[in-house]
Write a protein that holds these residues in place. Sequence first.
Motif, PDB file in Angstrom:
ATOM      1  N   GLN A   1       0.843  -1.192   0.000  1.00 40.00           N
ATOM      2  CA  GLN A   1       0.000   0.000   0.000  1.00 40.00           C
ATOM      3  C   GLN A   1       0.880   1.244   0.000  1.00 40.00           C
ATOM      4  OE1 GLN A   1      -2.904   1.639  -0.878  1.00 40.00           O
ATOM      5  NE2 GLN A   1      -3.917   0.046   0.299  1.00 40.00           N
ATOM      6  N   TYR A   2       0.717   2.070  -1.031  1.00 36.69           N
ATOM      7  CA  TYR A   2       1.463   3.329  -1.141  1.00 36.69           C
ATOM      8  C   TYR A   2       0.893   4.344  -0.155  1.00 36.69           C
ATOM      9  CZ  TYR A   2       2.708   7.886  -3.150  1.00 36.69           C
ATOM     10  OH  TYR A   2       3.134   9.180  -3.325  1.00 36.69           O
ATOM     11  N   ILE A   3       1.769   5.020   0.614  1.00 37.01           N
ATOM     12  CA  ILE A   3       1.272   5.976   1.608  1.00 37.01           C
ATOM     13  C   ILE A   3       1.921   7.359   1.479  1.00 37.01           C
ATOM     14  CG2 ILE A   3       0.705   4.153   3.252  1.00 37.01           C
ATOM     15  CD1 ILE A   3       3.246   4.987   4.824  1.00 37.01           C
ATOM     16  N   GLY A   4       2.728   7.583   0.455  1.00 41.73           N
ATOM     17  CA  GLY A   4       3.354   8.891   0.276  1.00 41.73           C
ATOM     18  C   GLY A   4       4.768   8.722  -0.255  1.00 41.73           C
ATOM     19  N   TYR A   5       5.540   9.793  -0.198  1.00 44.45           N
ATOM     20  CA  TYR A   5       6.926   9.692  -0.665  1.00 44.45           C
ATOM     21  C   TYR A   5       7.838  10.603   0.137  1.00 44.45           C
ATOM     22  CZ  TYR A   5       6.472  14.150  -3.229  1.00 44.45           C
ATOM     23  OH  TYR A   5       6.301  15.478  -3.560  1.00 44.45           O
ATOM     24  N   ASN A   6       9.111  10.327   0.026  1.00 50.10           N
ATOM     25  CA  ASN A   6      10.134  11.163   0.640  1.00 50.10           C
ATOM     26  C   ASN A   6      11.189  11.450  -0.430  1.00 50.10           C
ATOM     27  OD1 ASN A   6      11.393  12.636   2.618  1.00 50.10           O
ATOM     28  ND2 ASN A   6      11.854  10.894   3.934  1.00 50.10           N
ATOM     29  N   GLN A   7      12.072  12.381  -0.157  1.00 53.03           N
ATOM     30  CA  GLN A   7      13.083  12.745  -1.141  1.00 53.03           C
ATOM     31  C   GLN A   7      14.371  13.129  -0.434  1.00 53.03           C
ATOM     32  OE1 GLN A   7      11.860  15.969  -3.702  1.00 53.03           O
ATOM     33  NE2 GLN A   7      13.109  15.243  -5.405  1.00 53.03           N
ATOM     34  N   ALA A   8      15.480  12.744  -1.001  1.00 53.81           N
ATOM     35  CA  ALA A   8      16.782  13.073  -0.428  1.00 53.81           C
ATOM     36  C   ALA A   8      17.191  14.492  -0.801  1.00 53.81           C
ATOM     37  CB  ALA A   8      17.840  12.088  -0.913  1.00 53.81           C
ATOM     38  N   VAL A   9      17.806  15.199   0.158  1.00 57.65           N
ATOM     39  CA  VAL A   9      18.312  16.552  -0.055  1.00 57.65           C
ATOM     40  C   VAL A   9      19.648  16.680   0.670  1.00 57.65           C
ATOM     41  CG1 VAL A   9      16.039  17.620  -0.292  1.00 57.65           C
ATOM     42  CG2 VAL A   9      17.078  17.432   1.978  1.00 57.65           C
ATOM     43  N   ILE A  10      20.353  17.774   0.421  1.00 63.41           N
ATOM     44  CA  ILE A  10      21.577  18.066   1.167  1.00 63.41           C
ATOM     45  C   ILE A  10      21.186  18.724   2.488  1.00 63.41           C
ATOM     46  CG2 ILE A  10      23.725  19.402   1.206  1.00 63.41           C
ATOM     47  CD1 ILE A  10      23.754  19.245  -1.853  1.00 63.41           C
ATOM     48  N   PHE A  11      21.738  18.229   3.581  1.00 60.72           N
ATOM     49  CA  PHE A  11      21.551  18.829   4.903  1.00 60.72           C
ATOM     50  C   PHE A  11      22.777  19.674   5.239  1.00 60.72           C
ATOM     51  CE2 PHE A  11      18.362  16.174   7.586  1.00 60.72           C
ATOM     52  CZ  PHE A  11      17.433  16.225   6.550  1.00 60.72           C
ATOM     53  N   VAL A  12      22.535  20.866   5.803  1.00 63.58           N
ATOM     54  CA  VAL A  12      23.622  21.722   6.290  1.00 63.58           C
ATOM     55  C   VAL A  12      23.221  22.290   7.646  1.00 63.58           C
ATOM     56  CG1 VAL A  12      24.425  22.331   3.985  1.00 63.58           C
ATOM     57  CG2 VAL A  12      22.699  23.771   5.101  1.00 63.58           C
ATOM     58  N   GLN A  13      24.202  22.816   8.361  1.00 66.21           N
ATOM     59  CA  GLN A  13      23.898  23.462   9.631  1.00 66.21           C
ATOM     60  C   GLN A  13      22.981  24.666   9.400  1.00 66.21           C
ATOM     61  OE1 GLN A  13      24.461  22.858  12.819  1.00 66.21           O
ATOM     62  NE2 GLN A  13      25.813  21.072  12.645  1.00 66.21           N
ATOM     63  N   LYS A  14      22.165  24.999  10.378  1.00 69.85           N
ATOM     64  CA  LYS A  14      21.241  26.119  10.278  1.00 69.85           C
ATOM     65  C   LYS A  14      21.981  27.392   9.877  1.00 69.85           C
ATOM     66  CE  LYS A  14      16.875  27.269  10.822  1.00 69.85           C
ATOM     67  NZ  LYS A  14      15.791  26.523  10.122  1.00 69.85           N
ATOM     68  N   GLY A  15      21.458  28.062   8.843  1.00 65.24           N
ATOM     69  CA  GLY A  15      22.093  29.271   8.355  1.00 65.24           C
ATOM     70  C   GLY A  15      23.197  29.010   7.355  1.00 65.24           C
ATOM     71  N   ASN A  16      23.547  27.743   7.170  1.00 70.02           N
ATOM     72  CA  ASN A  16      24.581  27.325   6.208  1.00 70.02           C
ATOM     73  C   ASN A  16      25.870  28.144   6.362  1.00 70.02           C
ATOM     74  OD1 ASN A  16      25.815  25.989   4.108  1.00 70.02           O
ATOM     75  ND2 ASN A  16      24.635  26.970   2.487  1.00 70.02           N
ATOM     76  N   PRO A  17      26.488  28.088   7.552  1.00 68.59           N
ATOM     77  CA  PRO A  17      27.684  28.909   7.797  1.00 68.59           C
ATOM     78  C   PRO A  17      28.863  28.581   6.887  1.00 68.59           C
ATOM     79  CG  PRO A  17      27.372  27.277   9.533  1.00 68.59           C
ATOM     80  CD  PRO A  17      26.123  27.273   8.724  1.00 68.59           C
ATOM     81  N   LYS A  18      28.937  27.382   6.353  1.00 69.72           N
ATOM     82  CA  LYS A  18      30.042  27.006   5.462  1.00 69.72           C
ATOM     83  C   LYS A  18      29.739  27.346   3.998  1.00 69.72           C
ATOM     84  CE  LYS A  18      33.191  25.092   8.133  1.00 69.72           C
ATOM     85  NZ  LYS A  18      33.719  23.763   7.856  1.00 69.72           N
ATOM     86  N   GLN A  19      28.579  27.968   3.758  1.00 70.75           N
ATOM     87  CA  GLN A  19      28.182  28.381   2.399  1.00 70.75           C
ATOM     88  C   GLN A  19      28.240  27.211   1.396  1.00 70.75           C
ATOM     89  OE1 GLN A  19      26.986  31.688   1.608  1.00 70.75           O
ATOM     90  NE2 GLN A  19      26.811  31.451   3.832  1.00 70.75           N
ATOM     91  N   ILE A  20      27.725  26.101   1.823  1.00 70.88           N
ATOM     92  CA  ILE A  20      27.682  24.906   0.978  1.00 70.88           C
ATOM     93  C   ILE A  20      26.630  25.098  -0.110  1.00 70.88           C
ATOM     94  CG2 ILE A  20      27.022  22.450   0.998  1.00 70.88           C
ATOM     95  CD1 ILE A  20      28.399  22.555   3.920  1.00 70.88           C
ATOM     96  N   LYS A  21      26.981  24.713  -1.338  1.00 74.50           N
ATOM     97  CA  LYS A  21      26.082  24.965  -2.471  1.00 74.50           C
ATOM     98  C   LYS A  21      25.697  23.710  -3.245  1.00 74.50           C
ATOM     99  CE  LYS A  21      27.910  29.640  -3.193  1.00 74.50           C
ATOM    100  NZ  LYS A  21      28.625  30.543  -4.145  1.00 74.50           N
TER     101      LYS A  21
END
Length: 251
Positions: free
Chosen positions: A96-116
């Motif tokens: 039974q299908y109940i929805g989906y999820n997706q992978a993303v890049i996680f960074v620290q709040k505010g992205n202090p390392k300016q990861i792109k």
Amino acid sequence: MKKILFTLLTLLYALTSFAQEKPTLLFYCGITMVKPIKEMAKIIEKKHNCIIQISQGGSEDLYDSLKYSQKGDLYLPGSDSYRKNNLKDGFLLDAQYIGYNQAVIFVQKGNPKQIKSLDDLTNKNNSVMLCDPNSGSIGRVTKLILTKYKGEDFFFKVYDNASQIGTDSRNINKAFIEKKIDVSINWRASASWSENANYIDTIDLNESLAPKKNLVINLLSFSQHKDIAKDFMQFAASQEGKAIMKKYGFL
């Protein structure tokens, strides 16, 4: 006095027997989906006067566990690829299908390392943590993303640069909360949870690299309570069930 003691013991035995007679279901659930599944489980427990035990962990580890024990009722991995790849074993019945999820890049709040971008995962100045591809679903997806992005050599280069390798998405979230890492790849939904939201920001990946991963509950062939298990599946796919999934960041 003996009569009172006998009565109390009889009552205790009756209550214990009643508790033991309650149907008990075992639900193998990937770490990221535990919150909504626990909420649904309470509703099903009340409806059927049953007990639902949730075994949580990495999707691959959970499948290995159910395959070895051949006990349990339901299995929800972090991607429907676990169903497709393991149907041949004969343990997974209805789905039974109940929805989906997706992978993303996680960074620290505010992205202090300016990861792109994914390229920043190879920067030795960034503290990187990734999931083991042979354990959790996010690990398997991470391997696919990195390989699709720039090939197998890039995948190995990123993992060689990782300061930590976790077993599931929960390990990654904890490392962000403790400010031990700068960047990772994880499931989008968990970034929105109250305990994580103040520590994590996300960077979207192109869907050609990180396609939506369908979440599918599987009925197990050796389930002893198939009627209750099927009702759980139907509830999870209903509007009420989908609303619970959405509350925890699943679409």
